[in-house]
Design a protein around this motif. Structure first.
Motif, mmCIF file in Angstrom:
data_model
loop_
_atom_site.group_PDB
_atom_site.id
_atom_site.type_symbol
_atom_site.label_atom_id
_atom_site.label_comp_id
_atom_site.label_asym_id
_atom_site.label_seq_id
_atom_site.Cartn_x
_atom_site.Cartn_y
_atom_site.Cartn_z
ATOM 1 N N PHE C 34 0.796 -1.243 0.100
ATOM 2 C CA PHE C 34 0.032 -0.014 0.098
ATOM 3 C C PHE C 34 0.923 1.234 0.024
ATOM 4 N N LEU C 35 0.594 2.277 -0.916
ATOM 5 C CA LEU C 35 1.115 3.454 -0.810
ATOM 6 C C LEU C 35 0.248 4.308 -0.627
ATOM 7 N N GLY C 36 0.329 5.487 0.207
ATOM 8 C CA GLY C 36 -0.704 6.528 0.264
ATOM 9 C C GLY C 36 0.036 7.749 -0.343
ATOM 10 N N VAL C 37 -0.917 8.547 -0.998
ATOM 11 C CA VAL C 37 -0.056 9.446 -1.937
ATOM 12 C C VAL C 37 -0.670 10.688 -1.894
ATOM 13 N N ALA C 82 6.173 -4.660 6.640
ATOM 14 C CA ALA C 82 7.142 -3.511 6.594
ATOM 15 C C ALA C 82 6.295 -2.199 6.534
ATOM 16 N N LEU C 83 6.701 -1.200 7.417
ATOM 17 C CA LEU C 83 5.716 -0.064 7.581
ATOM 18 C C LEU C 83 6.419 1.165 7.759
ATOM 19 N N VAL C 84 6.617 2.185 7.061
ATOM 20 C CA VAL C 84 7.346 3.086 7.034
ATOM 21 C C VAL C 84 6.607 4.483 6.699
ATOM 22 N N ILE C 97 3.141 7.001 3.016
ATOM 23 C CA ILE C 97 3.344 5.969 3.633
ATOM 24 C C ILE C 97 3.490 4.617 2.935
ATOM 25 N N ALA C 98 4.222 3.786 3.153
ATOM 26 C CA ALA C 98 4.301 2.682 2.485
ATOM 27 C C ALA C 98 4.109 1.461 3.472
ATOM 28 N N ILE C 99 3.499 0.295 3.102
ATOM 29 C CA ILE C 99 3.516 -0.773 3.507
ATOM 30 C C ILE C 99 3.577 -1.897 2.797
#
Lengths: 143, 81, 143, 81
Positions: C34-37, C82-84, C97-99
């Motif tokens: 998942f990417l929040g953009v 992974a969660l950044v 955010i990237a998961i």
């Protein structure tokens, strides 16, 4: 948001970044991707796998993938969607399919991505052969 | 008349080709082509029920009429994704 | 499969490939990301956005992200996750955010990824400021 | 005694600092520190109900006792993801 779905079959390693570049727009707030990956064992079979190979009938597979993309757009759109299946020989850990979906919000992005992989597994003319460490091979249909 | 037969996966292995032009008689159908392939590869019998036929990219029933130049694809259960 | 969750806050652009590398194993058959953009408009507000900035309280945010990863593992595991989250200024189209979640099968991978983003949006001490094309700014809490 | 106050987002803008060591009297609580900040920044009043307090990284109630050297964080509603 769906300008044109990006659909493909390729014998080259799949690059998620290329799919994301195809679907990303300034109207999207969420991008969900799916990678199917060659596993070391298959469900219901304990023989260790050391590789896979896929073959596809592009004549029917590509239109069916396009149709799935359009169905996902109709159900969950607006979305951008990219859907590429690998063919040929894959090592363990390599991706057999890559899907990217961009949408204004995350709910439809998740739903459309999951819809696409579920339908591909049911409907697209692609076949998988597992190669075991003992040299045997087996064609594996989806359940 | 000539029909191009395309075979995949286990069916391909049993018939022994991925693609072959076969000379069939007028009135031939996917089922009749399949039956002639079974005479050469007996193990195909068990796969008949699960194999779909496509002519020129469209799924058809076993009794569809084939025409000269058609491409007949023999499609086992899929395993992609 | 969960060796250690990969959790982070960074002011650098997010690289999905690095997250995937962290979660991928030969036991995984599915990887969902998942990417929040950063979008050009926000829900319920028509002012055009030309950038975002995020700030985080690492002291509470990092342990909460770790907790969410462990909850996802407990509910949907075995998984790798992974969660950044990005901090600082973002241009439109950049990921906040990237998961990445790897699992033996796709159902748990989708579920765990969606669980993680839903919980991050509710519970992690990160704040977003929208910057509009007219020069105004606004702090936007999640609904 | 000294308390390190950390503020974020709109609260940070209104108090005018992101981090500051504040000398408080014995018996001080997050609520009493907040109240003292409100006297300098009246707009904070409307944010009290939605702001959480954390001391040394753990969420606490407004009437928790503060100790010398504590880090008190003022946490508005989150907007990440």
């Amino acid at each position: 948001m769906l300008v044109a779905a990006y659909i493909g079959l390729t014998s080259e390693p799949l690059e998620l970044g290329a799919l994301i570049a195809h679907v990303r727009t300034n109207a999207c707030g969420a991008i969900v991707t799916f990678l199917g990956v060659a596993r070391e064992t298959s469900a219901g079979d304990e023989r260790p796998v050391d590789g896979l190979s896929y073959e596809a009938y592009a004549t029917t597979a590509l239109p069916e993938m396009q149709k799935i993309a359009e169905e996902a757009e109709a159900r969950f759109g607006p979305i951008g969607i990219a859907l590429v299946h690998r063919t040929g020989a894959l090592a363990l850990g390599e991706a057999s399919i890559a899907i990217a979906v961009a949408a204004p919000h995350r709910g439809p992005a998740f739903d459309a991505c999951e819809y696409a992989i579920d339908e591909v597994k049911k409907r697209v003319d692609v076949w998988k052969r597992e190669h075991y460490t003992d040299g045997a091979t087996s064609w594996r249909a989806n359940a | 008349m000539d029909v191009r037969v395309i075979a995949f996966a286990r069916v391909r292995e049993l018939v022994g080709f991925g693609e072959r032009v076969i000379d069939v008689t007028a009135g031939a159908t996917p089922a009749s082509v399949w039956a002639s392939l079974e005479t050469a590869a007996g193990e195909l019998v068990g796969l008949r029920a699960s194999t779909r036929f496509a002519v020129n990219g469209a799924l058809v029933a076993g009794d569809a009429a084939l025409a000269d130049g058609d491409e007949l694809a023999l499609l086992p259960p899929v395993g992609g994704g």
